[in-house]
Every structure is written in structure tokens, then in C-alpha cells.
Design an enzyme around this catalytic site. Sequence first.
Site, PDB file in Angstrom:
ATOM      1  N   GLY A 187      19.388  14.858  71.328  1.00 48.37           N
ATOM      2  CA  GLY A 187      20.563  14.561  72.166  1.00 48.37           C
ATOM      3  C   GLY A 187      21.790  14.250  71.319  1.00 48.37           C
ATOM      4  N   HIS A 447      26.162  10.339  37.353  1.00 38.53           N
ATOM      5  CA  HIS A 447      27.418   9.767  37.827  1.00 38.53           C
ATOM      6  C   HIS A 447      28.497  10.838  37.819  1.00 38.53           C
ATOM      7  CE1 HIS A 447      30.618   6.909  38.479  1.00 38.53           C
ATOM      8  NE2 HIS A 447      31.297   7.503  37.500  1.00 38.53           N
TER       9      HIS A 447
END
Length: 468
Positions: A187, A447
Site C-alpha cells: 500500500g 568515505h
Amino acid sequence: MSETYDVIVIGSGPGGYVAAIRAAQLGLRTACVEKRETLGGTCLNIGCIPSKALLFSSERFEEARHGLAVHGVRVASVELDLAAMMAQKDKVVAANTSGVAFLFRKNKVDWIKGEARIAAPGAVDVTLNAGGTQSLTTRHIVIATGSEVTPLAGVAIDEQRIVSSTGALALGEVPKRLLVIGGGYIGLELGSVWRRLGAEVTVVEFLDRILPGMDGEISRQTQRLLQKQGISFRLGMKVTSAVAGDAGVSVSIEPSAGGPVESVTFDTVLVAVGRRAFTDRLGLEALGVTRDERGRVATDGHFATNVPGIYAIGDAIAGPMLAHKAEDEGVAVAEILAGQAGHVNYEAIPGVVYTWPEVASVGRTEEQLKEAGIAYKTGKFPFTANGRARAMAATDGMVKILADASTDRVLGAHILGANAGDLIAEIVLGMEFSAAAEDIARTSHAHPTLSEAVKEAALAVAGRAIHI
Ligand SMILES: Cc1cc2nc3c(=O)[nH]c(=O)nc-3n(C[C@H](O)[C@H](O)[C@H](O)COP(=O)(O)OP(=O)(O)OC[C@H]3O[C@@H](n4cnc5c(N)ncnc54)[C@H](O)[C@@H]3O)c2cc1C
């Protein structure tokens, strides 16, 4: 004509087609019976794949309209070409279903096109799509017939104005007002698609929360974010009837516990209250195959039913109704039939909701740990403190890791954020290896990546996150 196989798999969804390919890889003579005109089951035809195609495409539309200015990209005018978006989805589906047909040919799996019925252990009768019947004999039968939409009393699905997920994946125009009945993942995903494309979306949920089964804190945050995007929620409410007429679909809504009934009109209603195992048409009753109170085929730890030679996997048996769970069971049952030790670890099956941002979860929730009386530590890290998320202007959400208070073993993880569905994979892998939160915390993460938020949450379990 009667043909003899080692394995006949009934149904070609992710459970069935994977079981068939793995069985063939292991040298077993294998056939897969599928009544649909294309392979791949619910997932590839009317489930995971078309919904993800529309989610991705509608996200691009939303981004082009509202998400690019922040990056200094001005877009003069953005228009929706719904027919092209649907055509793209259909192309993606076709590429995937024909891909399975290719894999069947490659692995020499016979695809029998028709509806199978189990006549007896070792005997399968097929009503062929092309007309006529075919009787097959085999050493083993694997039931992989999947699931179907659970109907809702008083709400008759016509797939035009009152639709199931299948109709909601193929609407010809954007409804002005869309009612979604059910605040589960289907939904919310399809509600998100049509909200982005311009519909006013209301979600009615029987319970007092969305995403039942997910971690409560994550579910509340998800609701807040979806509300900010414009989806309205009516929690603790139920729909008792929906009638399509000239002015739209007239819907009766009342509190779940009973109370005053409201009548509201929508253009389209999506029934997304769940799915149920599809096991009625196989002749199981006559064979004496045991099913549970929800119609699911009862199996032991090795996918065997109570009738020798008959096995079952996927949505047709107990457990989360997820494609990768069905696939894992498909591999495991094929390996068991080939004399190997197939196995599925149900403690480490991720679940992902592909809204924006995504919601991903594995293992236990805080609620489950409390209920089980297990002492745990929590480590959380918000994406607002992650450099890459800032660069992406995607700082909503967080990573939350739950670890055993004494052993530090990861018991569960819950991520709300961009790419959460991919980020959860390292924690799933960690759990497969019985990782401690510290194992994740001490693993180097590139990183700047979103995955650093996972590392920081793992550090936070021991109260030593660096960047917050
Ligand atoms: C809108 C939607 C979105 C979804 N999104 C995701 C998602 O993102 N990720 C995820 O993990 N899961 C998702 N799912 C759930 C996923 O589709 C199911 O868990 C998965 O398809 C189950 O696989 P299965 O092999 O058990 O059965 P199914 O995929 O249901 O396949 C069963 C097949 O068996 C065939 N069949 C049935 N009876 C017979 C018979 N007697 N003879 C011959 N053939 C027969 C059917 O035609 C069907 O093709 C979604 C489902 C829906 C509806």
C-alpha cells in the site's frame, strides 16, 4: 503422453524457477509447470519488478519537479508521460520474464505451460494452456504456487476503479483521489507512486500504526516522512464497503473498534490488505496434504509435507512473503532433493519497503526483544550527520542497530534512509557470521558513503560514535 522427471516444480515464481534451475544444475531432470503465459510468477509479472520500475520512474518525476533546485539544477517545465512510464515498466518486466525463459533453456529445465494438479505422489496432471492435458511422472514434486491478493469483505475488486496491486500497477490515468486500504509495504509503495504522479492519497489502516512487524520507532518516523510528502493516514480505521458509481467510488469508513461511519468518495480504491497462500487448486485435500489454518502448506524443517515425495516452498508455506525468502527456499529444497544439506537461516532475512526514503529491516525489533525479555543495547546514527547524505540532500532517517547486552551479537537492524535496502546487506551478512556490533564498528567503510552511518550506529552500540 507421459514423461518422467526427477523433480516437477509447480509454479515459476522466484521460489519455483530458482528451485528448478538449482535442481537442474545438480543434475536432476527437471520440469516446471506454469499456467501464466510468462515465467517469473507474481514477483516478476505483477509484484516486485513492475512496482520497483514504477517507483524508480516516479521518483525521477518527483526529483525533476522538486528535488533538483537544491543542487542548482533548474528545470523549466516537467511533464508526465504516463503511457511512456508504463511502457518502460512493461519493458523491464518483459526483459526479466524472458530472462527466466532463457535460463530455463540454458539449464535444460522443461517449461510445461498449463495448470498442474497433483494426481498422486509422483504423478502430476497438467491442463495445457494450448488445450488438452499431459500426465507427468516424477520422483519429487515441489509446490511453489505462491500467493494471491486477500479479498476484503464489502469491497469487490474490478481492477478498474477498485483495484488490487495488479490494477494499481497499470492505471491508465492518475486518479485525483486515491484511497489505499492497508498500510503495509504494498500500500505504501503504490500509494507513493501515485502520490508522486499527482494523486491525493489517503491510507486507511486497521491498526494504530503503519508497517506492522517493523520496528515501532522506524515505522513512526516513516509515517511522518510520508505525511510530509502529502500522504494522509487514517489509522485505527476500517473500510466496510466500497461501491463504484457515476460520481466515483463511495467508501464507508469507521473506527476499527466500531463507531460512527463516514462516507467518503474517491476516484480509485486500492485494496492492499495482504496476500494469502494459493494452494486450493492442486488437489491437496484428496491427497491428505496438511495445510494450516491460513491455507499454507504445512512443511517440516526440510520443506517436506506430510505426504512423502511432496515438498513446498515460498509464499505457499509459512514465513515472510518475500521473493528472496522464496528463492532461498528454492535453492535449499533442490539441494535437499539432490542429497545435499540445503538450509535457510530465517533469523537473517531482510525486509525492504521501497518508499522514499527506503525502510529496511533484519532480525528482531525492539518490541520483539522486549517481549522476549532479551537484554539489548541500541546504537543509532542519523543520516543528518553523514557527509554523503548531506551531499545528496538526503538526510532523512537513521540507522539503528540492536545488539545483545552481554555478548554484543547483532540481533537486529533497522534503517530508514536513502538506499536502506542496499545498506542492510552488510548487516545481514554480519548476522550470518554471528557478528558482534564491534565487528561492524571495526570494519573499514569507504568515505564518504552512506554505509558509514552503519559503522557509526555500530560504534554507537558501545557509546563511542565519532561523528555525533
Ligand atoms: C505488488 C507487489 C510487490 C512486491 N514487492 C516485493 C519486493 O519488493 N520484494 C520482495 O521480496 N517481495 C515482493 N513481493 C512479494 C513477492 O512477489 C512474493 O513473495 C514472491 O513472488 C513469492 O514467490 P513464489 O515463488 O512463492 O510465488 P509466486 O511468485 O506467487 O509464483 C507462483 C506461480 O505459480 C503459478 N501457479 C499457481 N498455481 C499453479 C498451478 N496449479 N499450475 C501451474 N502454475 C501455477 C502462478 O501462476 C505463479 O506464476 C511483492 C508482491 C506484490 C504483489
